[in-house]
Enzyme design. Structure first.
Site, PDB file in Angstrom:
ATOM      1  N   SER A  98      -8.415  12.196  53.012  1.00  0.00           N
ATOM      2  CA  SER A  98      -8.318  13.216  54.056  1.00  0.00           C
ATOM      3  C   SER A  98      -7.005  13.987  53.975  1.00  0.00           C
ATOM      4  O   SER A  98      -6.716  14.814  54.826  1.00  0.00           O
ATOM      5  CB  SER A  98      -8.474  12.574  55.441  1.00  0.00           C
ATOM      6  OG  SER A  98      -7.397  11.687  55.703  1.00  0.00           O
ATOM      7  N   GLU A 125      -7.240   2.479  53.621  1.00  0.00           N
ATOM      8  CA  GLU A 125      -6.518   3.748  53.780  1.00  0.00           C
ATOM      9  C   GLU A 125      -5.983   4.324  52.471  1.00  0.00           C
ATOM     10  O   GLU A 125      -6.063   5.523  52.255  1.00  0.00           O
ATOM     11  CB  GLU A 125      -5.349   3.584  54.774  1.00  0.00           C
ATOM     12  CG  GLU A 125      -5.782   3.296  56.211  1.00  0.00           C
ATOM     13  CD  GLU A 125      -6.465   4.469  56.922  1.00  0.00           C
ATOM     14  OE1 GLU A 125      -6.569   5.569  56.345  1.00  0.00           O
ATOM     15  OE2 GLU A 125      -6.922   4.275  58.067  1.00  0.00           O
ATOM     16  N   HIS A 129     -13.217   8.248  56.413  1.00  0.00           N
ATOM     17  CA  HIS A 129     -13.801   6.904  56.524  1.00  0.00           C
ATOM     18  C   HIS A 129     -15.314   6.833  56.472  1.00  0.00           C
ATOM     19  O   HIS A 129     -15.864   5.844  56.002  1.00  0.00           O
ATOM     20  CB  HIS A 129     -13.350   6.241  57.832  1.00  0.00           C
ATOM     21  CG  HIS A 129     -11.909   5.841  57.859  1.00  0.00           C
ATOM     22  ND1 HIS A 129     -11.448   4.707  57.229  1.00  0.00           N
ATOM     23  CD2 HIS A 129     -10.825   6.415  58.424  1.00  0.00           C
ATOM     24  CE1 HIS A 129     -10.140   4.598  57.416  1.00  0.00           C
ATOM     25  NE2 HIS A 129      -9.734   5.626  58.144  1.00  0.00           N
ATOM     26  N   HIS A 137      -9.637  13.127  59.906  1.00  0.00           N
ATOM     27  CA  HIS A 137      -9.282  11.954  59.100  1.00  0.00           C
ATOM     28  C   HIS A 137     -10.349  10.864  59.231  1.00  0.00           C
ATOM     29  O   HIS A 137     -10.831  10.323  58.232  1.00  0.00           O
ATOM     30  CB  HIS A 137      -7.920  11.383  59.513  1.00  0.00           C
ATOM     31  CG  HIS A 137      -7.702   9.992  58.990  1.00  0.00           C
ATOM     32  ND1 HIS A 137      -7.323   9.735  57.695  1.00  0.00           N
ATOM     33  CD2 HIS A 137      -7.881   8.778  59.569  1.00  0.00           C
ATOM     34  CE1 HIS A 137      -7.265   8.429  57.501  1.00  0.00           C
ATOM     35  NE2 HIS A 137      -7.597   7.821  58.627  1.00  0.00           N
TER      36      HIS A 137
END
Ligand code: PHE
Length: 286
Positions: A202, A183, A142, A137
């Site tokens: 993700s 997010e 990111h 993730h």
């Protein structure tokens, strides 16, 4: 003053997963790349390939272009070599952490242009869903956009803003901005709405869900509205906030938040999933 995931330290009563004994005072640790097993490299590759295959048409172009910086998916990337590349491009670095870290430590790293990536990767039985953020993730979701100059500056500004919010007891409000942009953010493009949020990018299930979900669950980004809105961490989001560009996001968040926090405190909260009357697109008459 604990906020909510992803800037929380641990979830509920459980301690966070990870080996904190090896962490430094700033919560960073060694990646210990040599310790990953063949099975872990293979799992990373399966996660990467499943996700890369569905990016076209769902992820924004900036992300699709940048994801190649992660290198060949055969092995878990070495944070050191990623950092070298990132540093040359936007001045960011990737640092290993044992897992979730306290929010002040998190904000501090971001304000120093150091992005914390969890050292461990999920277990095979967590292929579809993992409760706490893992290496996949953090890295796949990111790191690519840290290669984008405007987004990279936004992330640093967020870190500095977090340190300030801690002193104003406003971390919970600021966390909502992180949640609905970093997010779970969507961006409008000439080809349609696309994802840029790491939690979406993700996730094999939420990526198509978020982009194709029926209108009017895509709400235009509005800073005050976002800060008033609660969120759920244990289900797909029902509403997503859509920015027009990273520049818009950067500019909208540049002013001093201190008066804004006061304003938000005087207004009722908005429940997750709610679309306000003026936000629904006009109904098409048959
Ligand atoms: N402008 C914000 C403040 O004064 C800082 C910030 C910038 C926060 C970008 C989040 C994102 O607190």
């Amino acid at each position: 003053n604990q906020g909510v995931a992803p800037v929380t330290y641990g979830q509920g009563d459980r301690p966070p997963r990870g080996d904190y004994a090896r962490a430094r005072a700033d919560y960073t640790c060694e990646q210990d790349w040599a310790a990953y097993s063949e099975a872990e490299h293979a799992l990373y590759r399966r996660l990467y390939e499943r996700q890369a295959a569905q990016l076209p048409g769902l992820a924004c172009e900036e992300f699709i272009e940048a994801v190649q910086h992660l290198g060949a998916p055969e092995q878990i990337p070495r944070f050191d070599s990623l950092s070298e590349q990132l540093h040359r491009t936007t001045g960011w670095e990737v640092v290993a952490v044992p897992g979730l870290i306290p929010e002040e430590a998190f904000f501090k790293l971001l304000s120093q242009r150091r992005f914390p990536v969890t050292q461990w990767i999920r277990r095979p039985d967590e292929f579809d869903y993992v409760v706490e953020p893992d290496l996949f993730h953090d890295l796949f979701g990111h790191v690519p956009l840290l290669f984008n100059p405007v987004f990279a500056d936004y992330m640093q500004a967020y870190g500095a803003g977090g340190l300030k919010a801690s002193g104003l007891n406003a971390c919970e409000l600021l966390a909502r901005l992180y949640w609905y942009t970093v997010e779970f953010g969507l961006i409008a493009t000439p080809q349609g709405v696309r994802a840029y949020g790491a939690g979406i990018l993700s996730s094999a299930g939420e990526l198509p869900h978020s982009v194709r979900v029926a209108q009017p669950k895509h709400v235009p980004f509005d800073l005050l509205r976002v800060m008033r809105t609660r969120y759920k961490i244990d289900a797909y989001q029902e509403t997503y906030f859509v920015i027009d560009s990273f520049q818009q996001l950067f500019e909208a968040t540049a002013p001093d938040f201190a008066p804004l926090y006061e304003q938000v405190r005087g207004l009722p909260e908005i429940e997750a999933g709610v679309v306000l009357p003026h936000e629904a697109p006009p109904r098409v008459l048959a």
